[in-house]
Design an enzyme around this catalytic site. Structure first.
Site, mmCIF file in Angstrom:
data_model
loop_
_atom_site.group_PDB
_atom_site.id
_atom_site.type_symbol
_atom_site.label_atom_id
_atom_site.label_comp_id
_atom_site.label_asym_id
_atom_site.label_seq_id
_atom_site.Cartn_x
_atom_site.Cartn_y
_atom_site.Cartn_z
ATOM 1 N N SER A 206 -31.625 -24.010 -9.107
ATOM 2 C CA SER A 206 -30.307 -24.443 -8.645
ATOM 3 C C SER A 206 -30.026 -24.047 -7.199
ATOM 4 O O SER A 206 -30.696 -24.508 -6.295
ATOM 5 C CB SER A 206 -29.266 -23.872 -9.609
ATOM 6 O OG SER A 206 -28.018 -24.425 -9.359
ATOM 7 N N ASP B 224 -26.533 -28.469 -3.438
ATOM 8 C CA ASP B 224 -27.527 -27.445 -3.756
ATOM 9 C C ASP B 224 -28.825 -28.154 -4.172
ATOM 10 O O ASP B 224 -28.893 -29.391 -4.196
ATOM 11 C CB ASP B 224 -27.013 -26.455 -4.809
ATOM 12 C CG ASP B 224 -26.910 -27.041 -6.197
ATOM 13 O OD1 ASP B 224 -26.816 -28.268 -6.323
ATOM 14 O OD2 ASP B 224 -26.916 -26.266 -7.174
ATOM 15 N N ASP C 199 -30.382 -28.735 -6.913
ATOM 16 C CA ASP C 199 -30.454 -29.616 -8.086
ATOM 17 C C ASP C 199 -29.207 -30.490 -8.244
ATOM 18 O O ASP C 199 -28.997 -31.094 -9.306
ATOM 19 C CB ASP C 199 -30.762 -28.821 -9.365
ATOM 20 C CG ASP C 199 -29.609 -27.937 -9.802
ATOM 21 O OD1 ASP C 199 -28.867 -27.459 -8.930
ATOM 22 O OD2 ASP C 199 -29.446 -27.724 -11.021
ATOM 23 N N ASP D 194 -25.938 -30.321 -8.547
ATOM 24 C CA ASP D 194 -24.764 -30.236 -9.413
ATOM 25 C C ASP D 194 -23.588 -29.596 -8.686
ATOM 26 O O ASP D 194 -22.506 -29.458 -9.244
ATOM 27 C CB ASP D 194 -25.060 -29.540 -10.750
ATOM 28 C CG ASP D 194 -25.675 -28.172 -10.591
ATOM 29 O OD1 ASP D 194 -25.815 -27.705 -9.438
ATOM 30 O OD2 ASP D 194 -26.040 -27.562 -11.612
#
Ligand code: MG
Length: 461
Positions: free
Chosen positions: A100, A243, A245, A247
């Protein structure tokens, strides 16, 4: 559990590659997750761009295959794309190989269940107990082991679904200039393409999916100075930072001012409730009070949940919320899926600008601006988080409190939230007030309360 750089918690397993996150642990988690799911389950697996991504993914996939799972590999993509692919394939579970917002040397496994929701506490605990007990591993016979299936359309479906929920024509008419920093993460494969379809001119920064991050990928103001400069210099209408990933989303206003990650959910809620749908909103208990004020203007209720994406999603489902999220830049729209989705978040912000006919700097004028200060403190030896929190609660018992997650204390014009971390052996202290000075004072008050509570808790032994 924190074993030399390896962190195992109900939200998954993460660590620094080569210094804690070792191949054997990853493969065992693959086996444990395959055992956790029913035999023959379908599992969607995707990853972000990290250099260790392929290594970690195939170890986890090998473990899953050994238990007889059907694995659908969606390749490099955002975590929310994996969540949507779980729904598409009617899979029983999913794994996102991503650390993440953590730096490039980290990697992790995020586990998801049906409908793409992250595992909740109870499910996560069940998975860990399987992981810790190799005798419980359920391996498939040689003739039950399946080949990997590949799905190369997951990103395309994600884009199409987001656009199907948006007023694409309204956005296209404005031909926005958008500066984008994907930090060379998975956003590079979806965000520039999404923006082009929304008729935007893209100013790309770090949009190569190399996994070499030019800065810390957490989309907070201190990490995105390059984007702020690019917005100012290129005269962009808005800047978006993601970020690794995808989300979490942070917005930079026209002119180059970073708005802070709490503003993302606030603007998204303001727009969604005014033009899309009215209904309950769920945010975690640490999210800015600006969301409460904005929702109130639209006559909608705000429900507070425990911190953590899955907790927000579960509360949303229970309350029939139309939108929700977290102050860290996570926006959740159940019409899409129950998970934080920055692809959706960015689309909502552009739609907001288009439909209000105002630049971002104009949109934020009507939003109350608060200051938030966040800190964390370690635990005193021999005192558990539970003992500490119970003492802190007693110390503040005379004041108005919210005990949803730890203890949140309300003061005139601000609040203080003290909560045990779910992933680290620390207690988090968050305060919000109209000015930085007051927020700082509240954090100091929180630290003092923790010290006193720790002494009281250790005396009781
Ligand atoms: Mg993330």
């Amino acid at each position: 559990m924190n074993m030399g750089g390896l962190m195992i918690s109900v939200s998954g397993v993460r660590g620094v590659v080569g210094e804690g996150l070792d191949p054997i642990t990853v493969a065992r988690f693959g086996v444990a997750f395959g055992t956790y799911l029913a035999k023959g389950s379908t599992v969607v697996v995707g990853r972000d761009t990290r250099t260790s991504g392929e290594m970690v993914k195939f170890l986890a996939v090998g473990g899953l295959l050994s238990t007889g799972c059907r694995v659908v590999d969606v390749g490099i993509c955002p975590t929310p794309t994996v969540q949507m692919a779980i729904i598409h394939h009617e899979a029983e579970g999913g794994v996102a190989v991503t650390a993440s917002h953590n730096p490039a040397e980290w990697n992790a496994l995020k586990f998801m269940g049906r409908e793409g929701m992250l595992l909740d506490r109870e499910e996560g605990e069940r998975l860990i107990s399987i992981f810790e007990n190799p005798d419980s591993y359920r391996y498939a016979r040689w003739d039950e082991i399946k080949p990997i299936e590949r799905d190369e359309k997951a990103i395309e479906r994600h884009i199409e679904k987001v656009l199907s929920l948006a007023d694409v024509e309204a956005v296209r008419r404005h031909k926005f200039k958008v500066a984008v920093d994907c930090c060379n993460g998975a956003g590079a494969l979806i965000i520039p393409e999404l923006l082009r379809r929304l008729g935007c001119e893209v100013v790309p920064l770090n949009c190569e999916p190399t996994g070499f991050f030019p800065h810390d990928p957490e989309p907070v103001a201190m990490n995105i100075s390059e984007l702020c400069r690019a917005v100012a210099e290129s005269g962009a209408d808005v800047g978006f930072a993601f970020d690794a990933d995808v989300d979490r989303l942070t917005i930079v206003a026209d002119g180059g001012e970073p708005l802070g990650e709490e503003m993302t959910i606030t603007l998204a809620v303001d727009h969604f409730l005014s033009l899309r749908k009215k209904g309950p909103v769920v945010v975690n208990v640490s999210t800015t009070m600006a969301v409460d004020e904005v929702a109130k203007r639209h006559g909608c209720e705000v429900v507070k949940s425990l911190v953590g994406e899955v907790n927000v999603c579960e509360a949303m489902r229970e309350r029939g919320a139309v939108i929700g999220g977290e102050g860290n830049g996570g926006v959740i729209v159940p019409d899409l899926h129950y998970g934080r989705d920055a692809v959706m978040g960015a689309t909502l912000i552009l739609e907001h600008m288009a439909e209000a006919g105002k630049p971002i700097s104009g949109l934020v004028e009507s939003i109350p601006r608060y200051c938030m200060v966040k800190e964390k403190v370690g635990l005193l030896e021999g005192v558990t988080k539970e003992e500490l929190i119970s003492q802190v609660r007693k110390l503040f018992s005379g004041l108005e409190t919210d005990l949803t997650d730890g203890v949140k204390v309300f003061f005139e014009g601000g609040w203080l939230h003290i909560r045990p971390s779910g992933t680290e052996p620390v207690v988090r202290i968050i305060a919000e007030a109209e000015g930085k000075k007051r927020a700082r004072e509240l954090v100091e008050e929180g630290k003092k309360a923790i010290e006193t509570a720790a002494i009281l808790a250790s005396r009781r032994k």
